[in-house]
Write a protein that holds these residues in place. Sequence first.
Motif, PDB file in Angstrom:
ATOM      1  N   GLU A 122       0.843  -1.200   0.000  1.00 58.54           N
ATOM      2  CA  GLU A 122       0.000   0.000   0.000  1.00 58.54           C
ATOM      3  C   GLU A 122       0.884   1.259   0.000  1.00 58.54           C
ATOM      4  O   GLU A 122       0.631   2.219  -0.726  1.00 58.54           O
ATOM      5  CB  GLU A 122      -0.893  -0.054   1.255  1.00 58.54           C
ATOM      6  N   ILE A 123       1.932   1.241   0.785  1.00 63.99           N
ATOM      7  CA  ILE A 123       2.805   2.412   0.880  1.00 63.99           C
ATOM      8  C   ILE A 123       3.627   2.588  -0.395  1.00 63.99           C
ATOM      9  O   ILE A 123       3.742   3.688  -0.926  1.00 63.99           O
ATOM     10  CB  ILE A 123       3.728   2.318   2.120  1.00 63.99           C
ATOM     11  N   ARG A 124       4.160   1.500  -0.896  1.00 63.72           N
ATOM     12  CA  ARG A 124       5.009   1.620  -2.086  1.00 63.72           C
ATOM     13  C   ARG A 124       4.192   1.697  -3.358  1.00 63.72           C
ATOM     14  O   ARG A 124       4.689   2.133  -4.396  1.00 63.72           O
ATOM     15  CB  ARG A 124       5.983   0.437  -2.189  1.00 63.72           C
ATOM     16  N   GLY A 125       2.947   1.252  -3.298  1.00 66.19           N
ATOM     17  CA  GLY A 125       2.103   1.306  -4.485  1.00 66.19           C
ATOM     18  C   GLY A 125       2.394   0.198  -5.481  1.00 66.19           C
ATOM     19  O   GLY A 125       1.863   0.194  -6.583  1.00 66.19           O
ATOM     20  N   VAL A 126       3.255  -0.723  -5.101  1.00 66.85           N
ATOM     21  CA  VAL A 126       3.525  -1.880  -5.954  1.00 66.85           C
ATOM     22  C   VAL A 126       3.622  -3.127  -5.095  1.00 66.85           C
ATOM     23  O   VAL A 126       3.873  -3.046  -3.893  1.00 66.85           O
ATOM     24  CB  VAL A 126       4.854  -1.754  -6.747  1.00 66.85           C
TER      25      VAL A 126
END
Lengths: 271, 205, 205
Positions: free
Chosen positions: C105-109
């Motif tokens: 969720e934080i890194r988006g990947v």
Amino acid sequence: MARSARDIPHLRAVPDTDTVAQRRADEALIVDVDGYEGPLDLLLTLARVQKVDLMKISVLHLAEQYLAFVEQARALRIELAADYLVMAAWLAFLKSRLLLPPDPEIEGPTAEDMAAHLAFQLERLAAMRQAAAQLMGRDRLGISRFARGTPEVVAKTRRTEWQAGLIDLMRAYARLKTRGEFRPYAFDRRDVFTMEQALDRLRGMIGYLGDWTDLADFLPEGWGTRGARRRSATAATFAASLELARQGRIEIRQSDPFAPIRFRRKPPTPD
Amino acid sequence: MAEQERMVEAILFASSRPLTVRDLADRLPPGCDPAEALAGLRRAYAGRGVVLERIGDGYAFRTAADLSFLMQTETVEQRRLSRAAIETLAIIAYHQPVTRAEIEEIRGVAVSRGTLDQLIEMDWVRIGRRRMTPGRPATFVVTETFLDHFGLESARDLPGLAELRAAGLLEARPPAEGLRVPLALGGEDDDMPATAPADDFFKDD
Amino acid sequence: MAEQERMVEAILFASSRPLTVRDLADRLPPGCDPAEALAGLRRAYAGRGVVLERIGDGYAFRTAADLSFLMQTETVEQRRLSRAAIETLAIIAYHQPVTRAEIEEIRGVAVSRGTLDQLIEMDWVRIGRRRMTPGRPATFVVTETFLDHFGLESARDLPGLAELRAAGLLEARPPAEGLRVPLALGGEDDDMPATAPADDFFKDD
């Protein structure tokens, strides 16, 4: 590819793209599409172009930049991963809602909420990247700080305490010394008078029986003196006498407990 | 602490081998005097848990000699002697001095080198005088350590076979089977229990 | 110098790994107080070329960071970490305990399996307790080896931690329904995006 990127109208349409440096940056975006770790990474790079605090970023502007990027990539026939297209769809949706006056009919988060959350995510990702850089810039072990070059191994010695008591020792010795007695067992028949032998003997003698005769008198020659032999012959003779009594050929009498056992031939029945 | 002492201290600490004055000079900034720093460090570490030692031409930190006991951990493991070892030991104790051939004769099996080695290593058995017979075989005897461990004043204190029997240490008689008094004519009821009384059979022999 | 300090100094000097008070107590003769000796040593080594560092629950001597310029020959070739690995490590350190879904969720990947494996293999990250939420996902936390490597007394000493927390950037709040920005689950593994994140935003249509 870099040459054709220069002609992308969408990038020109974005403000602040007049400088050469800016155009170069935009070109690099397209060329490096494989270098981005997903759409959020790309969005963060685009946001940096705005050169403002991430919390004050124009999400609308950002959405437009992203959509322009996707258009451009398509024009260049760069195959974008599905993620990028999903993000493009989401941003197009967000953009349309940001441009339209709020519709009280629509439930759920407002376009502003969505924009704020996107801005938050970008800020958080940027913060983590900065934290990672700070972490890697610390005085790391093996780079700036060092452990003892010749660590001494702690010698682990294991001392064995043998448990053996006097009793174990004596048992072992006893086991060894008595092992000879445990040779495979073979019955020594020398001193055994069998019941078959006693029966044969009794049957032979029974005809000559007159009056009551002591059991001891029936023991064969040489069996009446030594303990083991005498016991064996006595037992066999007694057992044989019981058999003959059962057949009705003799009678047995013992006047008192431990008194001598006597036999006589059974007298013929009167009838 | 002087800066050059700090530097030499750090370099020596991290080095995987003793370093000479020349090695140190190569690594220190120009103008430093490693010899002076070493002398200072040597004084600073005197009497501490770690000392600066000279090893050949080099210098290195080493644990103070009187603390070397901290560099080892000892675990005590309790183990039982193998049957071969305890039997061999018993034979030596009862028959000492005894040759290997004699031990083998009593045990009825060859004595492995390892068994005697183990007993010798435990310091329970040692090699005694050679027997004055052909081949001059070595004999084995038990040690003071053995007597200590087993609480004996001398090997002569070991109880004799009759005492062992009286103490109930001799193993049970062989199974009574076969001692059956051969009275049976074949009937199932004819088995005679033959337990203790059967002993008499042997006693008279 | 007190005898206890000498002993603790010797033990810590001899070890390349941090040792806890308990480790020390196990090695010291009975009746010693390692904590007291540690405090004394820490004072004695302050400002020296070698310093006594506290690392999590452990203590270790390390060369002073300002002398790293002397240490070229000792420098260990560091394994090159990918950007993904470094970011993942930072997210785990700052957000621990953190689930894989939260990292993504934080890194988006998506986090590739290899990235976490690499960090675990380096002993910088370990698996923590399961989160008591549906699915009971595993969480990840940083290790003492991580703290030692980056010269941190504890995870509370991470640079900028207070500021990040004040800015609300470390909150583990899951985004409200409809707020979730599409997550690229493709990642390096080229897995097809899972359906869930995309569902969220089409739902409003």
